[in-house]
Design an enzyme around this catalytic site. Sequence first.
Site, PDB file in Angstrom:
ATOM      1  N   HIS A  82      16.667  13.081  77.099  1.00 25.84           N
ATOM      2  CA  HIS A  82      17.759  12.214  77.528  1.00 25.84           C
ATOM      3  C   HIS A  82      17.175  10.938  78.138  1.00 25.84           C
ATOM      4  O   HIS A  82      16.383  10.991  79.081  1.00 25.84           O
ATOM      5  CB  HIS A  82      18.658  12.933  78.530  1.00 25.84           C
ATOM      6  CG  HIS A  82      19.502  13.978  77.883  1.00 25.84           C
ATOM      7  ND1 HIS A  82      19.801  15.177  78.468  1.00 25.84           N
ATOM      8  CD2 HIS A  82      20.123  13.974  76.670  1.00 25.84           C
ATOM      9  CE1 HIS A  82      20.571  15.885  77.649  1.00 25.84           C
ATOM     10  NE2 HIS A  82      20.777  15.178  76.547  1.00 25.84           N
ATOM     11  N   GLU A 123      17.029   9.802  82.068  1.00 25.31           N
ATOM     12  CA  GLU A 123      16.430  10.701  83.056  1.00 25.31           C
ATOM     13  C   GLU A 123      14.966  10.335  83.244  1.00 25.31           C
ATOM     14  O   GLU A 123      14.065  11.085  82.879  1.00 25.31           O
ATOM     15  CB  GLU A 123      16.646  12.149  82.590  1.00 25.31           C
ATOM     16  CG  GLU A 123      18.132  12.472  82.449  1.00 25.31           C
ATOM     17  CD  GLU A 123      18.449  13.749  81.655  1.00 25.31           C
ATOM     18  OE1 GLU A 123      17.505  14.465  81.276  1.00 25.31           O
ATOM     19  OE2 GLU A 123      19.647  14.004  81.416  1.00 25.31           O
ATOM     20  N   ARG A 168      22.011   7.800  77.348  1.00 25.20           N
ATOM     21  CA  ARG A 168      21.598   9.207  77.310  1.00 25.20           C
ATOM     22  C   ARG A 168      21.032   9.619  75.949  1.00 25.20           C
ATOM     23  O   ARG A 168      20.067  10.377  75.854  1.00 25.20           O
ATOM     24  CB  ARG A 168      22.834  10.059  77.629  1.00 25.20           C
ATOM     25  CG  ARG A 168      22.701  11.558  77.388  1.00 25.20           C
ATOM     26  CD  ARG A 168      24.045  12.232  77.696  1.00 25.20           C
ATOM     27  NE  ARG A 168      24.122  13.603  77.239  1.00 25.20           N
ATOM     28  CZ  ARG A 168      23.843  14.660  78.012  1.00 25.20           C
ATOM     29  NH1 ARG A 168      23.438  14.499  79.250  1.00 25.20           N
ATOM     30  NH2 ARG A 168      23.962  15.879  77.514  1.00 25.20           N
ATOM     31  N   HIS A 210      14.282  17.678  82.407  1.00 23.44           N
ATOM     32  CA  HIS A 210      15.454  16.799  82.476  1.00 23.44           C
ATOM     33  C   HIS A 210      15.695  16.450  83.948  1.00 23.44           C
ATOM     34  O   HIS A 210      15.021  16.936  84.840  1.00 23.44           O
ATOM     35  CB  HIS A 210      16.694  17.542  81.958  1.00 23.44           C
ATOM     36  CG  HIS A 210      16.724  17.767  80.482  1.00 23.44           C
ATOM     37  ND1 HIS A 210      17.625  17.149  79.645  1.00 23.44           N
ATOM     38  CD2 HIS A 210      15.969  18.560  79.681  1.00 23.44           C
ATOM     39  CE1 HIS A 210      17.428  17.548  78.403  1.00 23.44           C
ATOM     40  NE2 HIS A 210      16.424  18.409  78.381  1.00 23.44           N
ATOM     41  N   GLU A 248      15.768  21.016  85.470  1.00 27.02           N
ATOM     42  CA  GLU A 248      16.452  19.827  85.984  1.00 27.02           C
ATOM     43  C   GLU A 248      15.747  19.429  87.271  1.00 27.02           C
ATOM     44  O   GLU A 248      15.759  20.177  88.243  1.00 27.02           O
ATOM     45  CB  GLU A 248      17.928  20.129  86.276  1.00 27.02           C
ATOM     46  CG  GLU A 248      18.744  20.578  85.059  1.00 27.02           C
ATOM     47  CD  GLU A 248      19.174  19.430  84.158  1.00 27.02           C
ATOM     48  OE1 GLU A 248      18.900  18.260  84.502  1.00 27.02           O
ATOM     49  OE2 GLU A 248      19.784  19.713  83.108  1.00 27.02           O
TER      50      GLU A 248
HETATM   51 ZN   LIG Z   1      19.193  15.876  80.345  1.00 26.22          ZN
END
Ligand SMILES: [Zn+2]
Length: 440
Positions: free
Chosen positions: A189, A192, A244, A314, A389
């Site tokens: 993405h 990020e 994104r 991410h 994340e």
């Molecule tokens: Zn992501």
Amino acid sequence: MTNSMISVVLLLCGYVRTEPARFDNHKVLQITPHSSEELEQVLAIHDLYDLDMWRHPRMGNHSLDVYVEPEKLKSVLTALKNLGSHVKIWIDDLQKLIDQEKSSMKRSIRFPYTSQGRSQGFNHFTYHRYSTINQYLRDIETATASMPSVNASVFTMGYTYEGREVNVLKVTRGDGESRPSIFIDGGIHAREWIAPATVLYFINQMVYWDDYAPQLLNKFDWYFAPLLNPDGYEYSHTTYRLWRKNRADHSRNCYGTDLNRNFGFRWNPSVGGSTNECSDVYSGSQAFSEKESQSLRTFILSNKQNMIAYLTYHSYGQMWLYPWGYTSAFPQDWRELEAAAKAGTSALAQLYGSNYIVGSSTNVLYSAAGGSDDWAKGSAGVKYSYTIELRDTGKHGFVLPVDEIEPNCRESWRGLAEFALSLNTNMRRKKIGDRYKSRL
Ligand SMILES: [Zn+2]
Ligand SMILES: *[C@@H]1O[C@H](CO)[C@@H](O)[C@H](O)[C@H]1NC(C)=O
Ligand SMILES: *[C@@H]1O[C@H](CO)[C@@H](O)[C@H](O)[C@H]1NC(C)=O
């Protein structure tokens, strides 16, 4: 064309180059519904106004962060008020955060990057551009040629829609032995930014033999792909900070496919994705319709034999998630995946107290089919597959300040190391001499 005509054209092109989009008074709302019924209604408002959900609700905590453009703000706030949901203005002016990010990136060029093989002078604690990242990988390759204990090689896994390289660095002990491998990527993405920065830091720690590195290289071979979606990443730097997807042109004035909805294990746009080309979570016309996801597929399939783990980085939300994302069912070996993740997150927390949530994607978050982690486990058979994340939990969201890069990277490195050391590698060991067969 005459020379002067050419220079006029060049001049015009220079002027036509667009300024980055601005986000003055764009807000992020933190909404806390009181019940799951109310959450459903908040999600309906989210869909109705086509809002961008930055942080998804979790099981057991229904709060969510939603990005709202100024034109929509009044109606969205009214709708939420009518519902009685608790709403906080979480980020009041997104442009301010972006401006701060920009000026701190300028300041952090204290250690200017040179391409003279001086990779140790590379400043890991800022956000770099595509060409700098690629140069860094090549410099590391060059630097390790004269190192006795480490060998690093760059492989181009494929090319993006706009023709950029998707590169992976293989790092090994360089002693001719083949070990079980771990594949790590970042930047699927675009917005990020902390994810590529983190993967680059891992490379540095590994190659320059920092604390855990000898143990990690004695146990595993490593693949690092810091930037899986360079087209989107560059676009987020030059034009639209919050981009994104990738940059595939769907020729109806809509660009981009969400690469993390495009992988071909139980691919299904109606589970957390979309068939609308304009949507931020557009799943693509079919599984693996995108060159970037194809590149990763080809590379992993050619190297999966001894691959024990796949980690995709991410942001944001501080979570360590394992499959499945497409269903709320658990893989049969979920206890092993959970234990290994917890070895990572509890070590990570020791440094600065950062709290990471561990669980299966669907049970912690929401279901979404077509993720690379589901595919790595479900199709490629890589046992320990995770989506991580990174920081933060919402204060800055995707626009994580430059001064958080260093603590984020340090704790993540520790988490990765303890995770990897906890793995049981009783896989069939391969013999010396079984090396790379093809440069892709
Ligand atoms: Zn992501
Ligand atoms: C729910 O999550 C939000 C965001 O992470 C946090 O601020 C809040 O304290 C949480 N609430 C509860 C009850 O855990
Ligand atoms: C370094 O790795 C590359 C790719 O795996 C391999 O071709 C090369 O022989 C290795 N060099 C050494 C010194 O081990």
